[in-house]
Write a protein that holds these residues in place. Structure first.
Motif, PDB file in Angstrom:
ATOM      1  N   LYS A 199      40.504  39.677  37.311  1.00  0.00           N
ATOM      2  CA  LYS A 199      39.445  39.300  36.372  1.00  0.00           C
ATOM      3  C   LYS A 199      38.094  39.849  36.823  1.00  0.00           C
ATOM      4  CE  LYS A 199      37.522  35.295  33.966  1.00  0.00           C
ATOM      5  NZ  LYS A 199      37.603  33.806  33.782  1.00  0.00           N
ATOM      6  N   GLU A 221      47.905  35.294  34.040  1.00  0.00           N
ATOM      7  CA  GLU A 221      47.772  34.261  33.017  1.00  0.00           C
ATOM      8  C   GLU A 221      48.997  34.200  32.118  1.00  0.00           C
ATOM      9  OE1 GLU A 221      44.249  35.328  30.963  1.00  0.00           O
ATOM     10  OE2 GLU A 221      42.892  34.556  32.509  1.00  0.00           O
ATOM     11  N   LYS A 222      49.730  35.302  32.021  1.00  0.00           N
ATOM     12  CA  LYS A 222      50.862  35.398  31.102  1.00  0.00           C
ATOM     13  C   LYS A 222      52.206  35.240  31.790  1.00  0.00           C
ATOM     14  CE  LYS A 222      48.222  38.702  28.285  1.00  0.00           C
ATOM     15  NZ  LYS A 222      48.072  37.916  27.046  1.00  0.00           N
ATOM     16  N   GLU A 228      53.712  34.117  35.574  1.00  0.00           N
ATOM     17  CA  GLU A 228      53.366  33.577  36.895  1.00  0.00           C
ATOM     18  C   GLU A 228      53.939  34.401  38.043  1.00  0.00           C
ATOM     19  OE1 GLU A 228      56.976  30.251  37.086  1.00  0.00           O
ATOM     20  OE2 GLU A 228      54.900  29.619  36.788  1.00  0.00           O
ATOM     21  N   SER A 280      39.627  39.569  42.489  1.00  0.00           N
ATOM     22  CA  SER A 280      40.704  39.267  41.548  1.00  0.00           C
ATOM     23  C   SER A 280      40.714  40.296  40.423  1.00  0.00           C
ATOM     24  CB  SER A 280      40.508  37.869  40.954  1.00  0.00           C
ATOM     25  OG  SER A 280      39.351  37.841  40.128  1.00  0.00           O
ATOM     26  N   GLN A 297      50.992  37.264  39.931  1.00  0.00           N
ATOM     27  CA  GLN A 297      49.631  36.816  40.179  1.00  0.00           C
ATOM     28  C   GLN A 297      48.795  37.959  40.765  1.00  0.00           C
ATOM     29  OE1 GLN A 297      48.313  33.850  39.272  1.00  0.00           O
ATOM     30  NE2 GLN A 297      50.315  33.419  38.336  1.00  0.00           N
ATOM     31  N   GLU A 351      45.305  41.364  32.498  1.00  0.00           N
ATOM     32  CA  GLU A 351      45.557  40.443  33.599  1.00  0.00           C
ATOM     33  C   GLU A 351      46.890  39.737  33.358  1.00  0.00           C
ATOM     34  OE1 GLU A 351      43.393  36.713  35.929  1.00  0.00           O
ATOM     35  OE2 GLU A 351      42.432  37.651  34.193  1.00  0.00           O
TER      36      GLU A 351
END
Length: 463
Positions: free
Chosen positions: A408, A427-428, A430, A406, A433, A424
């Protein structure tokens, strides 16, 4: 036994406190807070260090705290998203530290030693960049400038709805939603996930004679150029709405000035112009418009102008239409403003004067060249793709969906190599992804970009 004065709180000497309390007619400091209910008051002792009694102790204490920070000075940084790493010429820091500017507080200083002229010069250069004639003193940041622009537009045409792109900066969007309460309705315009651009059909469907203004960002939060910006402006004007454009001004050496594709109000962020990154800043917003009464009369912030003095050949610098501000009107002001980022505005002026028009072109061209080189290198990595082909400036999206790791996890492993990877996005937003937003500026050379790509390639193959 007399209590000792607190070393960092003025007027904490007992005799002075007693004199102040007597002057306002109370006997104890607690009387000031007696209206606060007990259940809202903290009962206990705060878990904070005791005061340092010497300058040396305080300096060491702060240095220990700062040593925990991971900085872009010690790591390769590819994060952007609203605060970008640019080279800051030493002259910017030198002039910012001069006494006459270091105390350049907003409004009327006790003595002006060039602050008014410096801010006038900054405003003049920003005006040239965006092709506008009126430019305000700096606001807190770009977010604050957006909201001021939206409220200016609402006062101009009396309407109470603004259209904003769903793809705009998430942090700036939160500020807009907060500041527009309770009287201005905020409606989001859809965007195409494959191009990252505003959906014109959705814009047309949401435009009406109730819309006060249409706001776009160019480049947008993801770094892509809003290719139909002129068309968006035309659609807004068909319904009598103001067209507001937010910009990263460092792009204007290679991109068209917003006024030339229909912008009525331009706002943006001065951080790329000589302001170091530090803990969420340094940020400084600006607003620009035509020099027309309907716009100038609605600025909540200060405007500086130039006028001939009595002595031939001399000029003075001062406020323009000061009576319209909340400083003059107080609670009757159209829009309240407070502390501005005047010092940052002066630094931005120093940077612009130093780099000049040719330098700004070279800056923009160099950034775009770095981005294109990085896109080519990313595309060579197995499992990595560049999902959006729209032209971009400074930033672009990288998709890691084809990898076993990922974003992250990749960023965590990059930090072990002293590299800050992209933001990333999942998270902000959708729609994206396992995608990351990478930023490239003039501080990155070919070696830096290759190191990033090689490190990601190693992570993908090894893990």
């Amino acid at each position: 036994m007399a209590k000792r004065a607190f070393p960092y709180i003025p007027n904490s000497v007992e005799e002075i406190k007693a004199e102040l309390l007597e002057d306002i007619g109370i006997s104890d400091v607690e009387d000031i807070f007696k209206e606060i209910p007990d259940h809202l008051r903290f009962d206990g002792k705060l878990n904070i260090p005791e005061p340092k009694l010497s300058e040396y102790e305080l300096k060491k204490h702060v240095e220990r705290i700062l040593s925990k920070n991971k900085s872009a000075q010690d790591n390769l940084n590819f994060k952007g998203g609203g605060v970008w790493q640019h080279y800051v010429p030493s002259v910017c820091r030198t002039i910012a530290g001069r006494d006459e500017f270091l105390t350049a507080y907003v409004g009327d200083a006790y003595a002006d030693h060039g602050k008014f002229q410096a801010l006038f010069e900054t405003a003049s250069m920003i005006g040239e960049l965006v092709e506008m004639d009126a430019v305000n003193t700096p606001t807190y940041d770009w977010s604050n400038a957006i909201v001021r622009s939206i409220r200016m537009a609402a006062r101009i045409n009396g309407r109470k709805e603004v259209l904003i792109p769903a793809s705009m900066s998430p942090s700036r969007k939160k500020v807009v939603l907060n500041y527009c309460k309770p009287d201005i309705k905020v409606t989001e315009i859809d965007f195409d996930q494959e191009t990252a651009l505003i959906e014109l059909d959705d814009l047309k469907a949401k435009l009406s004679e109730k819309v006060s203004s249409v706001y776009i960002e160019n480049p947008n939060y993801l770094g892509y150029l809003e290719l139909e910006a002129e068309k968006i402006g035309e659609l807004a004007h068909q319904y009598g709405a103001e067209f507001i454009v937010g910009v990263d001004p460092s792009s204007l050496g290679v991109l068209e000035a917003p006024a030339n594709y229909g912008a009525d109000i331009v706002c943006g962020e001065l951080q790329p112009f000589g302001l170091n990154m530090k803990w969420g800043g340094a940020l400084s917003g600006f607003i620009a418009s035509p020099d027309e009464e309907k716009y100038v009369g609605e600025y909540p912030s200060l405007l500086f102008g130039i006028t001939p003095t009595v002595e031939e050949g001399e000029y003075g610098f001062g406020h323009v239409a000061f009576e319209r501000t909340s400083y003059a009107q107080r609670e009757k002001g159209k829009d309240f403003i407070g502390t501005s980022t005047a010092l940052y505005g002066i630094i931005a002026g120093v940077y612009l004067a130093l780099i000049g028009p040719k330098g700004l072109i070279e800056l923009g061209e160099g950034i775009m060249q770095r981005c294109e080189y990085a896109k080519e290198k990313f595309a060579e990595l197995e499992g990595v793709s560049i999902p959006i082909q729209t032209p971009s400036f400074k930033e672009f999206v990288v998709d890691f969906s084809g990898c076993s790791k990922s974003v992250k996890e990749i960023n965590q492993l990059l930090e072990e190599e002293n590299i800050f990877g992209g933001i990333e996005l999942g998270e902000k937003m959708e729609e994206y992804q396992n995608c990351a937003l990478f930023c490239f500026t003039e501080v990155h050379d070919r070696y830096d970009i290759n190191k990033l790509i090689n490190s990601i390639e190693m992570i993908i193959e090894k893990y």
